[in-house]
Design a protein around this motif. Sequence first.
Motif, PDB file in Angstrom:
ATOM      1  N   GLY A 151       0.830  -1.201   0.000  1.00  0.00           N
ATOM      2  CA  GLY A 151       0.000   0.000   0.000  1.00  0.00           C
ATOM      3  C   GLY A 151       0.858   1.243   0.000  1.00  0.00           C
ATOM      4  O   GLY A 151       1.401   1.636  -1.012  1.00  0.00           O
ATOM      5  N   GLY A 152       0.981   1.850   1.156  1.00  0.00           N
ATOM      6  CA  GLY A 152       1.812   3.039   1.259  1.00  0.00           C
ATOM      7  C   GLY A 152       0.990   4.296   1.401  1.00  0.00           C
ATOM      8  O   GLY A 152      -0.238   4.267   1.463  1.00  0.00           O
ATOM      9  N   ALA A 155      -2.073   5.619  -0.982  1.00  0.00           N
ATOM     10  CA  ALA A 155      -3.245   4.759  -1.207  1.00  0.00           C
ATOM     11  C   ALA A 155      -4.544   5.508  -0.974  1.00  0.00           C
ATOM     12  O   ALA A 155      -5.565   5.192  -1.585  1.00  0.00           O
ATOM     13  CB  ALA A 155      -3.176   3.527  -0.312  1.00  0.00           C
ATOM     14  N   VAL A 349      -4.937  -3.121  10.309  1.00  0.00           N
ATOM     15  CA  VAL A 349      -5.895  -2.197   9.698  1.00  0.00           C
ATOM     16  C   VAL A 349      -7.238  -2.350  10.408  1.00  0.00           C
ATOM     17  O   VAL A 349      -7.642  -3.466  10.742  1.00  0.00           O
ATOM     18  CB  VAL A 349      -6.006  -2.435   8.171  1.00  0.00           C
ATOM     19  CG1 VAL A 349      -6.561  -3.819   7.852  1.00  0.00           C
ATOM     20  CG2 VAL A 349      -6.853  -1.370   7.506  1.00  0.00           C
ATOM     21  N   ARG A 352     -11.464   3.224   9.934  1.00  0.00           N
ATOM     22  CA  ARG A 352     -10.723   4.374  10.472  1.00  0.00           C
ATOM     23  C   ARG A 352     -11.386   5.006  11.692  1.00  0.00           C
ATOM     24  O   ARG A 352     -10.688   5.551  12.544  1.00  0.00           O
ATOM     25  CB  ARG A 352     -10.427   5.395   9.379  1.00  0.00           C
ATOM     26  CG  ARG A 352     -11.627   6.075   8.813  1.00  0.00           C
ATOM     27  CD  ARG A 352     -11.213   7.016   7.671  1.00  0.00           C
ATOM     28  NE  ARG A 352     -12.391   7.522   7.038  1.00  0.00           N
ATOM     29  CZ  ARG A 352     -12.518   7.748   5.730  1.00  0.00           C
ATOM     30  NH1 ARG A 352     -11.527   7.526   4.917  1.00  0.00           N
ATOM     31  NH2 ARG A 352     -13.626   8.214   5.233  1.00  0.00           N
ATOM     32  N   HIS A 378      -1.445   5.328   8.257  1.00  0.00           N
ATOM     33  CA  HIS A 378      -2.206   5.919   7.162  1.00  0.00           C
ATOM     34  C   HIS A 378      -3.608   6.205   7.695  1.00  0.00           C
ATOM     35  O   HIS A 378      -4.472   5.328   7.715  1.00  0.00           O
ATOM     36  CB  HIS A 378      -2.220   4.956   5.988  1.00  0.00           C
ATOM     37  CG  HIS A 378      -0.857   4.432   5.625  1.00  0.00           C
ATOM     38  ND1 HIS A 378       0.230   5.269   5.446  1.00  0.00           N
ATOM     39  CD2 HIS A 378      -0.388   3.186   5.437  1.00  0.00           C
ATOM     40  CE1 HIS A 378       1.300   4.546   5.142  1.00  0.00           C
ATOM     41  NE2 HIS A 378       0.958   3.273   5.135  1.00  0.00           N
ATOM     42  N   ASP A 381      -6.805   5.398   5.762  1.00  0.00           N
ATOM     43  CA  ASP A 381      -7.048   3.979   5.490  1.00  0.00           C
ATOM     44  C   ASP A 381      -7.272   3.155   6.747  1.00  0.00           C
ATOM     45  O   ASP A 381      -7.487   1.951   6.655  1.00  0.00           O
ATOM     46  CB  ASP A 381      -5.833   3.358   4.775  1.00  0.00           C
ATOM     47  CG  ASP A 381      -5.484   4.076   3.500  1.00  0.00           C
ATOM     48  OD1 ASP A 381      -6.413   4.591   2.845  1.00  0.00           O
ATOM     49  OD2 ASP A 381      -4.294   4.120   3.146  1.00  0.00           O
ATOM     50  N   ASN A 383      -4.949   2.274   8.697  1.00  0.00           N
ATOM     51  CA  ASN A 383      -3.802   1.354   8.723  1.00  0.00           C
ATOM     52  C   ASN A 383      -2.782   1.867   9.745  1.00  0.00           C
ATOM     53  O   ASN A 383      -2.092   2.854   9.531  1.00  0.00           O
ATOM     54  CB  ASN A 383      -3.198   1.284   7.318  1.00  0.00           C
ATOM     55  CG  ASN A 383      -2.174   0.183   7.127  1.00  0.00           C
ATOM     56  OD1 ASN A 383      -1.473   0.191   6.119  1.00  0.00           O
ATOM     57  ND2 ASN A 383      -2.073  -0.752   8.051  1.00  0.00           N
ATOM     58  N   GLY A 416      -2.572  -4.534   6.929  1.00  0.00           N
ATOM     59  CA  GLY A 416      -3.108  -3.709   5.852  1.00  0.00           C
ATOM     60  C   GLY A 416      -2.280  -3.778   4.591  1.00  0.00           C
ATOM     61  O   GLY A 416      -2.808  -3.632   3.491  1.00  0.00           O
ATOM     62  N   GLU A 417      -0.963  -3.982   4.749  1.00  0.00           N
ATOM     63  CA  GLU A 417      -0.115  -3.934   3.558  1.00  0.00           C
ATOM     64  C   GLU A 417       1.177  -4.741   3.668  1.00  0.00           C
ATOM     65  O   GLU A 417       1.836  -4.971   2.661  1.00  0.00           O
ATOM     66  CB  GLU A 417       0.221  -2.473   3.213  1.00  0.00           C
ATOM     67  CG  GLU A 417       0.830  -1.684   4.386  1.00  0.00           C
ATOM     68  CD  GLU A 417       0.904  -0.179   4.118  1.00  0.00           C
ATOM     69  OE1 GLU A 417       0.117   0.318   3.310  1.00  0.00           O
ATOM     70  OE2 GLU A 417       1.766   0.483   4.737  1.00  0.00           O
TER      71      GLU A 417
ATOM     72  N   ASN B 106     -16.553   6.176   7.969  1.00  0.00           N
ATOM     73  CA  ASN B 106     -15.674   5.323   7.152  1.00  0.00           C
ATOM     74  C   ASN B 106     -15.961   5.439   5.658  1.00  0.00           C
ATOM     75  O   ASN B 106     -15.305   4.777   4.848  1.00  0.00           O
ATOM     76  CB  ASN B 106     -15.809   3.873   7.616  1.00  0.00           C
ATOM     77  CG  ASN B 106     -15.283   3.698   9.030  1.00  0.00           C
ATOM     78  OD1 ASN B 106     -14.134   4.048   9.315  1.00  0.00           O
ATOM     79  ND2 ASN B 106     -16.122   3.198   9.932  1.00  0.00           N
ATOM     80  N   LYS B 186      -8.003  -1.359   2.505  1.00  0.00           N
ATOM     81  CA  LYS B 186      -6.803  -2.153   2.269  1.00  0.00           C
ATOM     82  C   LYS B 186      -6.708  -3.278   3.279  1.00  0.00           C
ATOM     83  O   LYS B 186      -6.974  -3.083   4.467  1.00  0.00           O
ATOM     84  CB  LYS B 186      -5.553  -1.262   2.313  1.00  0.00           C
ATOM     85  CG  LYS B 186      -5.280  -0.709   3.679  1.00  0.00           C
ATOM     86  CD  LYS B 186      -4.420   0.517   3.728  1.00  0.00           C
ATOM     87  CE  LYS B 186      -3.059   0.426   3.110  1.00  0.00           C
ATOM     88  NZ  LYS B 186      -2.252   1.633   3.529  1.00  0.00           N
ATOM     89  N   SER B 188      -4.150  -6.984   3.729  1.00  0.00           N
ATOM     90  CA  SER B 188      -3.189  -7.912   3.145  1.00  0.00           C
ATOM     91  C   SER B 188      -3.017  -9.113   4.061  1.00  0.00           C
ATOM     92  O   SER B 188      -2.055  -9.216   4.809  1.00  0.00           O
ATOM     93  CB  SER B 188      -1.849  -7.213   2.906  1.00  0.00           C
ATOM     94  OG  SER B 188      -0.953  -8.139   2.307  1.00  0.00           O
TER      95      SER B 188
END
Lengths: 460, 460
Positions: A151-152, A155, A349, A352, A378, A381, A383, A416-417, B106, B186, B188
Amino acid sequence: MAQKDEAGTRLAGIVGTGNLLTGEAISDDYAHDEALSAPPQKPGYVAKPATAEEVAELLKAAAEAGVPVTARGSGSGLSAGARPVDGGLLVSFERMNAVLEIDTGNHVAVVQPGVTLAELEAATADHGLTYPVYPGELSASVGGTVGTNAGGMRAIRYGVTRSNVVGLQAVLPSGEVVRTGGRTSKISTGYDLTQLIIGSEGTLALVTEVILKLHPRLPHGATVLAPFDDFDQVMAAVPRIVASGLAPHILEYIDNLTMAAMVYNDKLELGVPEQIRERTQAYLAVALENRVAERVDEDVEALGELLTELGATDAYVLDGGAARKLIAAREKAFWNAKAAGADDVIDVVVPRTAMPAFLTRARELALAAGGGAIGCGHAGDGNVHLAIFCTDPDTRSRLLTDIFGYAMELGGAISGEHGLGRTKTKYHEKLTDPAKLALLRRLKDSFDPAGILNPGVLFA
Amino acid sequence: MAQKDEAGTRLAGIVGTGNLLTGEAISDDYAHDEALSAPPQKPGYVAKPATAEEVAELLKAAAEAGVPVTARGSGSGLSAGARPVDGGLLVSFERMNAVLEIDTGNHVAVVQPGVTLAELEAATADHGLTYPVYPGELSASVGGTVGTNAGGMRAIRYGVTRSNVVGLQAVLPSGEVVRTGGRTSKISTGYDLTQLIIGSEGTLALVTEVILKLHPRLPHGATVLAPFDDFDQVMAAVPRIVASGLAPHILEYIDNLTMAAMVYNDKLELGVPEQIRERTQAYLAVALENRVAERVDEDVEALGELLTELGATDAYVLDGGAARKLIAAREKAFWNAKAAGADDVIDVVVPRTAMPAFLTRARELALAAGGGAIGCGHAGDGNVHLAIFCTDPDTRSRLLTDIFGYAMELGGAISGEHGLGRTKTKYHEKLTDPAKLALLRRLKDSFDPAGILNPGVLFA
């Protein structure tokens, strides 16, 4: 050893003797990625194929010899998804590192999996295009980002890897080579194999070519830093900023301890007066971009007003140099955590709106376990990146089970990523609905019935 | 019949007698969707469950009785994916039509599958949010759009269904209920079941709840219509418009015959003088939106200049009423084609740079078969919608095989957004790599080993 030597001879025959390493010729680098909690393990063989055909031959040979296979890109992963197995074959994609085409008509890049994000960035810049997935480590390989669904920070505007990969070439454990997707961003002809392979951490197939969606590179941008006295206000501000239509491409929160470490380690000068820093619980960093310079200025003004209205103590527009340093420091937060002696790094994650509840509980749990949890993440997100300080492995294992369990209770997930890799798989198995786990296992079997691809990852 | 009656009694016991239809009580509506080339077929049973638990019980009962199961939303599909099987069970989601929550923190909507896009649009409007997937038929159910991975005109900016669904609740043929994804964009943690189920046309699981990503509803917009003398110029213009950063949310081409039909049927007044219409090969319709009104005006100006530079004869800014009528007429293009006696409607996708080659060849092939092919489509996505005129079924079958085969040669696929359903599955089986087909079949088996879900769809 006779059987192993036979296998080695066959593997060397496929990639050429110079591209197969065994024994002492295998350097320590191949024994690990950047995960903090997985012991290094050298593989039996390191093969460096040059083509999809060689990858196919390698997989056939490994399947016949019963040798487990792990794929490796740049080794920058954080969950040990690229850490090989004792006696196994590590397929390193370092030689498959060509940008095959920047297709400016269809706005896609076609690349081999060993291409790094830095190389991709360089290849797209002249065309006014960009690949927007920035997991913070530009040495990451594209193949690795596909494996973990990286992700990062961008995203929030551009989506994760999953949203930006439109096609793959992949080799099945049988040695069959399949193509999925294409140079189009929509297809409706049944099950989406591209999406199934993304995030599968090398457990279904080895990816040998990737088609990436490129976006217009917007020339103008600005970064705003807003300190908040109260973490809940930070979180309440996030949906309001997203709903404003200002479309930030970065929306990060940084807690006060993490910011202090960044300021100290990276000598940041952000212009935040000491009396404000002292009362700040967390910061929001918001970056905007536009094709028109004046619109950035107008949007920064609108954002500043909105942030103040939402409870920020102030809003600092960072000049280009300071903004770049802040973002670079944020990208390096993992290295600061590592240098500070963190025992693990997690990237839970959650929805939010659940971030304040999650963070409060995670910190309480860490304190109760005699450790600590600090971080950033993030914000848009949900995350949450936390450095976990908790030395004893058993205590840490219980702590992480509790933290992940609470995240899942809140409707979130373990990662999350970063992916599950070797370090988070056991928690996933423990905490996931058995019916769902059984289905995931059947999916694995439909690709890899003999279980030669990355055993120990996703399934214990 | 004894066995059937037993099954019927059990099914009625699950949903209540009033919610199970059999025999003459099943109206003709349930025997078809909007596909032009699939003969209607009444099912043995129509069940209207109210909860996921009832769906689970229905699936268990059907599996035990060996009764095939087809899911139905609004029946607005174009590939007969919702057309039931003789003696089968049609699960109609018409009673599971609640918007469960608009979660403004969200930015997601949680809905049951029977909710229509029109209902979703009404439920989000007051919150300043929108679900941007607009396949042109607002009576479509959310469940149906998940089944086919519906796209539509706004995909150029917002992506297709796949990009905007973040979580599902789904019932497996075993009756097990699984949750996938969540209120986050997201995750993962291995294989993405959400993505695997999207586009699976009811062949893997029945979706009983959907979590949709909402976007800020931008208040200001404008639509520009640009006639071109030359189709190749239209296509060459597309990547330039996308690369400009103007970020259109609609970018459609409409060929001259289709436009003539739209103008005639829908009494459009677009302000294009006759002498320009006569020399026009195709039109581009481009819509822009922004949170700031003045920026729309500036962007329209920039777009007009760009279009002229790229070879458009002129660029007409449509007033609000005319723009709405044009877009509504474009959405109704299928109905015009049907009224004009089209024998089939296809929605091939190719890399957008291959659209001129594809269209030229498709028209030649249709002419050679004694038929015709006219259309419009999503220019930015390479998604070509063609009305096929070719009465004889065998000739048409050969023609479509040739057209689909050529699209795949160009790197495209049989469908961009309609799905394979019952009408395109045979072409997919004929034209797809056998290794890939075998893998897809194994995936199907991993969900539905007895093959009770929508037999004849995706697999012949």
